[in-house]
Design a protein around this motif. Sequence first.
Motif, PDB file in Angstrom:
ATOM      1  N   VAL A 135      38.203  51.537   8.368  1.00 20.86           N
ATOM      2  CA  VAL A 135      38.490  52.639   8.350  1.00 20.86           C
ATOM      3  C   VAL A 135      39.321  52.480   8.717  1.00 20.86           C
ATOM      4  N   ARG A 136      41.060  53.024   8.667  1.00 20.87           N
ATOM      5  CA  ARG A 136      42.695  52.908   9.785  1.00 20.87           C
ATOM      6  C   ARG A 136      42.116  54.563  10.192  1.00 20.87           C
ATOM      7  N   HIS A 137      42.422  54.149  11.167  1.00 21.50           N
ATOM      8  CA  HIS A 137      42.454  55.479  12.485  1.00 21.50           C
ATOM      9  C   HIS A 137      43.038  56.437  12.170  1.00 21.50           C
ATOM     10  N   PRO A 138      43.724  57.472  12.201  1.00 21.89           N
ATOM     11  CA  PRO A 138      45.213  58.097  12.439  1.00 21.89           C
ATOM     12  C   PRO A 138      45.393  57.864  13.226  1.00 21.89           C
ATOM     13  N   LYS A 139      45.114  56.678  14.770  1.00 22.14           N
ATOM     14  CA  LYS A 139      45.448  56.322  15.633  1.00 22.14           C
ATOM     15  C   LYS A 139      45.637  55.154  15.362  1.00 22.14           C
ATOM     16  N   GLY A 140      45.644  53.980  14.106  1.00 23.57           N
ATOM     17  CA  GLY A 140      46.244  52.644  14.131  1.00 23.57           C
ATOM     18  C   GLY A 140      44.929  51.787  14.359  1.00 23.57           C
ATOM     19  N   HIS A 141      44.313  52.292  15.129  1.00 25.17           N
ATOM     20  CA  HIS A 141      42.971  50.859  15.251  1.00 25.17           C
ATOM     21  C   HIS A 141      42.233  51.353  14.036  1.00 25.17           C
ATOM     22  N   ILE A 142      41.596  49.863  13.347  1.00 22.77           N
ATOM     23  CA  ILE A 142      40.117  50.666  13.080  1.00 22.77           C
ATOM     24  C   ILE A 142      38.999  50.414  13.123  1.00 22.77           C
ATOM     25  N   VAL A 143      37.888  51.196  12.637  1.00 24.68           N
ATOM     26  CA  VAL A 143      36.960  51.964  12.989  1.00 24.68           C
ATOM     27  C   VAL A 143      35.733  51.552  11.306  1.00 24.68           C
ATOM     28  N   THR A 144      35.438  50.420  12.060  1.00 22.41           N
ATOM     29  CA  THR A 144      34.012  49.698  11.801  1.00 22.41           C
ATOM     30  C   THR A 144      32.926  50.077  11.735  1.00 22.41           C
ATOM     31  N   HIS A 145      31.911  50.113  10.541  1.00 25.73           N
ATOM     32  CA  HIS A 145      30.243  50.634  10.572  1.00 25.73           C
ATOM     33  C   HIS A 145      29.690  49.874   9.368  1.00 25.73           C
ATOM     34  N   SER A 146      28.386  49.204  10.018  1.00 25.70           N
ATOM     35  CA  SER A 146      28.046  48.756   9.290  1.00 25.70           C
ATOM     36  C   SER A 146      26.466  48.364   9.588  1.00 25.70           C
ATOM     37  N   GLU A 147      25.075  48.321   8.056  1.00 24.65           N
ATOM     38  CA  GLU A 147      24.477  48.959   7.835  1.00 24.65           C
ATOM     39  C   GLU A 147      23.611  47.427   7.322  1.00 24.65           C
ATOM     40  N   LYS A 148      22.100  47.691   7.516  1.00 26.91           N
ATOM     41  CA  LYS A 148      21.394  46.558   6.642  1.00 26.91           C
ATOM     42  C   LYS A 148      20.471  47.749   5.787  1.00 26.91           C
ATOM     43  N   LEU A 149      20.871  47.103   4.010  1.00 22.31           N
ATOM     44  CA  LEU A 149      19.784  47.839   2.799  1.00 22.31           C
ATOM     45  C   LEU A 149      18.784  47.564   3.372  1.00 22.31           C
TER      46      LEU A 149
END
Length: 330
Positions: A36-50
């Motif tokens: 996701v593009r954070h409002p401050k400009g950097h990209i935030v990521t989250h991953s997980e095993k299903l």
Amino acid sequence: MAAANPPAPPANVYFGGQAVIEGVMIRGPEHMAVAVRHPKGHIVTHSEKLGGIYTGRSRRIPLMRGVVVLWETMALGMRALNYSSRIAFEEDTDENGEPAEFPEKVFFGTMALALVFVVGIFFAGPILLANLLAMVDAHRIVIVAVEGVVRLVLFVGYIWLIGLVPDIRRVFQYHGAEHMTIHAYEARKPLIVSEIRPFPKEHTRCGTSFLLVVVFVALITFFIFDLLVDKGLIVRTASRIVFMPIVAGISYEILRIGARFGGNWFVHAMFVPNIALQALTTKVPDDGQIEVAIASFKATLEAAGLGPTPEGDGEHHEIAGALAASPPLD
């Protein structure tokens, strides 16, 4: 050093995903990631095993896997959408900056409301509208045919209408970025913006295509049922709900054929309406949106232990065939 092309992924391993608010979710055989593009400009990521239903044996059983994929598309989509909205609007984050957990009761309540909306608008609604023709003694064939046409018009009209909303249009741009990134990976191209940009924003495995196939299969299925069984409005309405798992299962198998034999002219012709519909659900992304899709894809690959991403100069590990399951939807 020039970007290296990755080895071709096994033919029976697919990646899919969904666009969310200011971001992209990518789903592999056993892992998913959201960027996701954070409002401050950097990209935030989250991953997980299903696990569980998302990777179980039911995903390998013909017809049943269509129902499973339809459910998981909604479930994972809701989770990813919740995550992205909290990042995009900087809401409810914990001490590490991660979004707070989405309460399970709220999650299932939201899913239930979504199902009620879908059943009410796209299934019960067309039945009630078409049944008005019975007041003028219209033939049963005409009533059933009108019901199917009304359902199709409502579906396409709804997509067109929400596409007029600027925020939804941005989501559709991320949808295009997701498709283009998956195309590039499947074509063994480096995951960089300049290599991804030439690829089309449409994809045959798109979830929108799945829904369109569901609408057409439902039209045929319900048409046959109503011709064979004439038990009144209540039975007709109930049949739409009872037959939905069968309709979803058949529709998904059709979509698999399109993904596997897309090069065949006849199969390609069958999916022309699906690609045409994506003119409404996908828009050309900007470079920043493609970067978010790349980040999501990288996170999914890394979570699966697939090593350096395609633009790296290390070895790109091949995914084990044991990971293969029914392909996720884009």
